[in-house]
Design a protein around this motif. Structure first.
Motif, PDB file in Angstrom:
ATOM      1  N   LEU A  91       0.836  -1.196   0.000  1.00  0.00           N
ATOM      2  CA  LEU A  91       0.000   0.000   0.000  1.00  0.00           C
ATOM      3  C   LEU A  91       0.876   1.254   0.000  1.00  0.00           C
ATOM      4  N   LYS A  92       1.867   1.280   0.857  1.00  0.00           N
ATOM      5  CA  LYS A  92       2.764   2.435   0.953  1.00  0.00           C
ATOM      6  C   LYS A  92       3.530   2.654  -0.344  1.00  0.00           C
ATOM      7  N   ARG A  93       4.025   1.587  -0.929  1.00  0.00           N
ATOM      8  CA  ARG A  93       4.766   1.689  -2.183  1.00  0.00           C
ATOM      9  C   ARG A  93       3.894   2.281  -3.290  1.00  0.00           C
ATOM     10  N   ALA A  94       2.657   1.829  -3.391  1.00  0.00           N
ATOM     11  CA  ALA A  94       1.750   2.334  -4.429  1.00  0.00           C
ATOM     12  C   ALA A  94       1.414   3.806  -4.194  1.00  0.00           C
ATOM     13  N   LYS A 105       2.634   6.895  -6.586  1.00  0.00           N
ATOM     14  CA  LYS A 105       1.449   7.416  -7.275  1.00  0.00           C
ATOM     15  C   LYS A 105       1.061   6.513  -8.453  1.00  0.00           C
ATOM     16  N   ASP A 106       1.097   5.216  -8.192  1.00  0.00           N
ATOM     17  CA  ASP A 106       0.808   4.195  -9.190  1.00  0.00           C
ATOM     18  C   ASP A 106      -0.603   3.665  -8.921  1.00  0.00           C
ATOM     19  N   PHE A 107      -1.593   4.259  -9.599  1.00  0.00           N
ATOM     20  CA  PHE A 107      -2.984   3.932  -9.312  1.00  0.00           C
ATOM     21  C   PHE A 107      -3.333   2.466  -9.585  1.00  0.00           C
ATOM     22  N   PRO A 108      -2.863   1.851 -10.685  1.00  0.00           N
ATOM     23  CA  PRO A 108      -3.181   0.424 -10.868  1.00  0.00           C
ATOM     24  C   PRO A 108      -2.635  -0.446  -9.725  1.00  0.00           C
ATOM     25  N   ARG A 109      -1.432  -0.168  -9.275  1.00  0.00           N
ATOM     26  CA  ARG A 109      -0.879  -0.937  -8.143  1.00  0.00           C
ATOM     27  C   ARG A 109      -1.599  -0.582  -6.838  1.00  0.00           C
ATOM     28  N   LEU A 124      -4.754   0.095  -6.632  1.00  0.00           N
ATOM     29  CA  LEU A 124      -5.993  -0.690  -6.657  1.00  0.00           C
ATOM     30  C   LEU A 124      -5.740  -2.122  -6.193  1.00  0.00           C
ATOM     31  N   GLU A 125      -4.627  -2.711  -6.642  1.00  0.00           N
ATOM     32  CA  GLU A 125      -4.280  -4.067  -6.214  1.00  0.00           C
ATOM     33  C   GLU A 125      -4.039  -4.112  -4.705  1.00  0.00           C
ATOM     34  N   ALA A 126      -3.288  -3.127  -4.201  1.00  0.00           N
ATOM     35  CA  ALA A 126      -2.987  -3.068  -2.771  1.00  0.00           C
ATOM     36  C   ALA A 126      -4.262  -2.830  -1.957  1.00  0.00           C
ATOM     37  N   LEU A 127      -5.150  -1.992  -2.471  1.00  0.00           N
ATOM     38  CA  LEU A 127      -6.416  -1.740  -1.788  1.00  0.00           C
ATOM     39  C   LEU A 127      -7.254  -3.014  -1.707  1.00  0.00           C
ATOM     40  N   THR A 176     -11.824   2.651   1.454  1.00  0.00           N
ATOM     41  CA  THR A 176     -11.329   2.015   0.223  1.00  0.00           C
ATOM     42  C   THR A 176     -12.227   2.359  -0.957  1.00  0.00           C
ATOM     43  N   ARG A 177     -13.536   2.301  -0.748  1.00  0.00           N
ATOM     44  CA  ARG A 177     -14.455   2.665  -1.838  1.00  0.00           C
ATOM     45  C   ARG A 177     -14.219   4.101  -2.290  1.00  0.00           C
ATOM     46  N   ARG A 178     -14.016   4.994  -1.349  1.00  0.00           N
ATOM     47  CA  ARG A 178     -13.796   6.413  -1.689  1.00  0.00           C
ATOM     48  C   ARG A 178     -12.450   6.608  -2.396  1.00  0.00           C
ATOM     49  N   VAL A 179     -11.445   5.876  -1.983  1.00  0.00           N
ATOM     50  CA  VAL A 179     -10.127   5.976  -2.640  1.00  0.00           C
ATOM     51  C   VAL A 179     -10.232   5.448  -4.065  1.00  0.00           C
ATOM     52  N   MET A 180     -10.947   4.359  -4.245  1.00  0.00           N
ATOM     53  CA  MET A 180     -11.084   3.774  -5.581  1.00  0.00           C
ATOM     54  C   MET A 180     -11.810   4.718  -6.533  1.00  0.00           C
ATOM     55  N   ARG A 181     -12.718   5.523  -5.993  1.00  0.00           N
ATOM     56  CA  ARG A 181     -13.415   6.527  -6.810  1.00  0.00           C
ATOM     57  C   ARG A 181     -12.614   7.818  -6.918  1.00  0.00           C
ATOM     58  N   GLN A 182     -11.424   7.813  -6.332  1.00  0.00           N
ATOM     59  CA  GLN A 182     -10.508   8.960  -6.339  1.00  0.00           C
ATOM     60  C   GLN A 182     -11.116  10.185  -5.655  1.00  0.00           C
ATOM     61  N   LYS A 183     -11.874   9.928  -4.597  1.00  0.00           N
ATOM     62  CA  LYS A 183     -12.484  11.011  -3.825  1.00  0.00           C
ATOM     63  C   LYS A 183     -11.734  11.251  -2.521  1.00  0.00           C
ATOM     64  N   GLU A 184     -10.895  10.292  -2.107  1.00  0.00           N
ATOM     65  CA  GLU A 184     -10.145  10.374  -0.849  1.00  0.00           C
ATOM     66  C   GLU A 184      -8.747   9.829  -1.057  1.00  0.00           C
ATOM     67  N   SER A 185      -7.890  10.133  -0.107  1.00  0.00           N
ATOM     68  CA  SER A 185      -6.521   9.627  -0.103  1.00  0.00           C
ATOM     69  C   SER A 185      -6.480   8.253   0.569  1.00  0.00           C
TER      70      SER A 185
END
Length: 123
Positions: A36-39, A43-47, A49-52, A92-101
């Motif tokens: 999670l920290k690495r992604a 700033k690697d959004f595909p990674r 998502l995997e970590a999330l 996690t849902r909010r991060v996936m929608r790019q609404k939160e960190s």
């Protein structure tokens, strides 16, 4: 191979040392937190998502474990872990929608790791 070496090998322990549940939990959470920290850092959004996804699976597993009436943890601690699992799912849902960190998720995991690293009984 000489006979002494063969004897040493034959009588050497064949199993890994027994690990505590706490150390196993620590290792699993540390691995997920590291990804999670690495992604986040890269700033690697595909990674991310995997970590999330992996982090959410971890927290769902923890929620299932603490919801079990036979779980030996104190009820208050079980409730707090269950709440964190719900928070993790929501965040996690909010991060996936790019609404939160994703940083708050990282902070939760890091706090759990600090708690698991402490010696002594779980309270």
């Amino acid at each position: 191979m000489n006979s002494i070496a063969m004897a040493q090998r034959a009588y050497a322990p064949t199993t890994a040392p027994t690990r505590s549940d706490r150390s196993v939990e620590y290792d699993v959470i540390a691995r997920v937190t590291s990804r999670l920290k690495r992604a986040i850092t890269r700033k690697d959004f595909p990674r991310l998502l995997e970590a999330l996804h992996e982090n959410r699976k971890l927290w769902r597993t923890l929620a299932i474990e603490v919801a079990d009436k036979n779980n030996a943890l104190p009820a208050d601690l079980r409730g707090r872990i269950f709440y964190l699992a719900e928070f993790t799912d929501h965040q996690t849902r909010r991060v996936m929608r790019q609404k939160e960190s994703a940083v708050p998720l990282l902070e939760v995991n890091t706090a759990i790791l600090r708690g698991l690293k402490q010696d002594g009984p779980v309270t």
